[in-house]
Motif scaffolding. Sequence first.
Motif, PDB file in Angstrom:
ATOM      1  N   ASP A   1       0.801  -1.220   0.000  1.00  0.00           N
ATOM      2  CA  ASP A   1       0.000   0.000   0.000  1.00  0.00           C
ATOM      3  C   ASP A   1       0.838   1.276   0.000  1.00  0.00           C
ATOM      4  N   ALA A   2       2.125   1.150   0.286  1.00  0.00           N
ATOM      5  CA  ALA A   2       2.983   2.330   0.415  1.00  0.00           C
ATOM      6  C   ALA A   2       3.110   3.071  -0.911  1.00  0.00           C
ATOM      7  N   PHE A   3       3.098   4.390  -0.829  1.00  0.00           N
ATOM      8  CA  PHE A   3       3.279   5.210  -2.026  1.00  0.00           C
ATOM      9  C   PHE A   3       4.705   5.071  -2.548  1.00  0.00           C
ATOM     10  N   ALA A   4       5.679   5.147  -1.663  1.00  0.00           N
ATOM     11  CA  ALA A   4       7.095   5.024  -2.027  1.00  0.00           C
ATOM     12  C   ALA A   4       7.589   3.649  -1.592  1.00  0.00           C
ATOM     13  N   LYS A   5       7.525   2.687  -2.500  1.00  0.00           N
ATOM     14  CA  LYS A   5       7.888   1.300  -2.178  1.00  0.00           C
ATOM     15  C   LYS A   5       9.341   1.183  -1.725  1.00  0.00           C
ATOM     16  N   GLY A   6      10.253   1.831  -2.436  1.00  0.00           N
ATOM     17  CA  GLY A   6      11.662   1.759  -2.088  1.00  0.00           C
ATOM     18  C   GLY A   6      11.937   2.316  -0.705  1.00  0.00           C
ATOM     19  N   ARG A   7      11.319   3.424  -0.386  1.00  0.00           N
ATOM     20  CA  ARG A   7      11.506   4.026   0.941  1.00  0.00           C
ATOM     21  C   ARG A   7      10.945   3.105   2.021  1.00  0.00           C
ATOM     22  N   PHE A   8       9.744   2.559   1.790  1.00  0.00           N
ATOM     23  CA  PHE A   8       9.162   1.638   2.778  1.00  0.00           C
ATOM     24  C   PHE A   8      10.081   0.433   2.965  1.00  0.00           C
ATOM     25  N   PHE A   9      10.555  -0.124   1.849  1.00  0.00           N
ATOM     26  CA  PHE A   9      11.451  -1.275   1.925  1.00  0.00           C
ATOM     27  C   PHE A   9      12.671  -0.949   2.780  1.00  0.00           C
ATOM     28  N   ASN A  10      13.304   0.180   2.508  1.00  0.00           N
ATOM     29  CA  ASN A  10      14.508   0.557   3.260  1.00  0.00           C
ATOM     30  C   ASN A  10      14.221   0.803   4.733  1.00  0.00           C
ATOM     31  N   ASP A  11      13.079   1.381   5.036  1.00  0.00           N
ATOM     32  CA  ASP A  11      12.749   1.730   6.421  1.00  0.00           C
ATOM     33  C   ASP A  11      12.194   0.570   7.247  1.00  0.00           C
ATOM     34  N   HIS A  12      11.523  -0.388   6.607  1.00  0.00           N
ATOM     35  CA  HIS A  12      10.782  -1.394   7.372  1.00  0.00           C
ATOM     36  C   HIS A  12      11.123  -2.861   7.068  1.00  0.00           C
ATOM     37  N   ILE A  13      11.863  -3.106   5.988  1.00  0.00           N
ATOM     38  CA  ILE A  13      12.156  -4.501   5.625  1.00  0.00           C
ATOM     39  C   ILE A  13      13.668  -4.743   5.589  1.00  0.00           C
ATOM     40  N   ARG A  14      14.377  -3.942   4.836  1.00  0.00           N
ATOM     41  CA  ARG A  14      15.832  -4.076   4.744  1.00  0.00           C
ATOM     42  C   ARG A  14      16.438  -3.942   6.147  1.00  0.00           C
ATOM     43  N   ASN A  15      17.328  -4.845   6.473  1.00  0.00           N
ATOM     44  CA  ASN A  15      18.008  -4.873   7.777  1.00  0.00           C
ATOM     45  C   ASN A  15      17.086  -5.162   8.956  1.00  0.00           C
ATOM     46  N   HIS A  16      15.849  -5.571   8.696  1.00  0.00           N
ATOM     47  CA  HIS A  16      14.926  -5.937   9.771  1.00  0.00           C
ATOM     48  C   HIS A  16      14.596  -7.435   9.766  1.00  0.00           C
ATOM     49  N   PHE A  17      14.849  -8.098   8.652  1.00  0.00           N
ATOM     50  CA  PHE A  17      14.518  -9.518   8.515  1.00  0.00           C
ATOM     51  C   PHE A  17      15.698 -10.260   7.906  1.00  0.00           C
ATOM     52  N   SER A  18      15.835 -11.533   8.257  1.00  0.00           N
ATOM     53  CA  SER A  18      16.844 -12.383   7.626  1.00  0.00           C
ATOM     54  C   SER A  18      16.498 -12.510   6.153  1.00  0.00           C
TER      55      SER A  18
END
Length: 76
Positions: free
Chosen positions: A44-61
């Motif tokens: 649902d995020a408008f900025a997929k890359g930003r959401f990925f960097n803020d909430h997925i990258r470096n948060h999950f194996s």
Amino acid sequence: MPSTSISKTEYDPASRVLSVWFVASGKHYEFEGVPPETVAAFRDAFAKGRFFNDHIRNHFSYRLVPTSGVNQRRRQ
């Protein structure tokens, strides 16, 4: 899901694995243990890359999925 950095995503709720393909590199990564709520917010995020960097990258194996020019699927 239009994005300049992410070309495709897939999610398996049973295993909680989020697959992400990137535009620039063409690389495919699998992120483990991602809750369905995070995936829904990501989609649902408008900025997929930003959401990925803020909430997925470096948060999950994660792992890089090797490619051989053919679409490979992870075997469970």
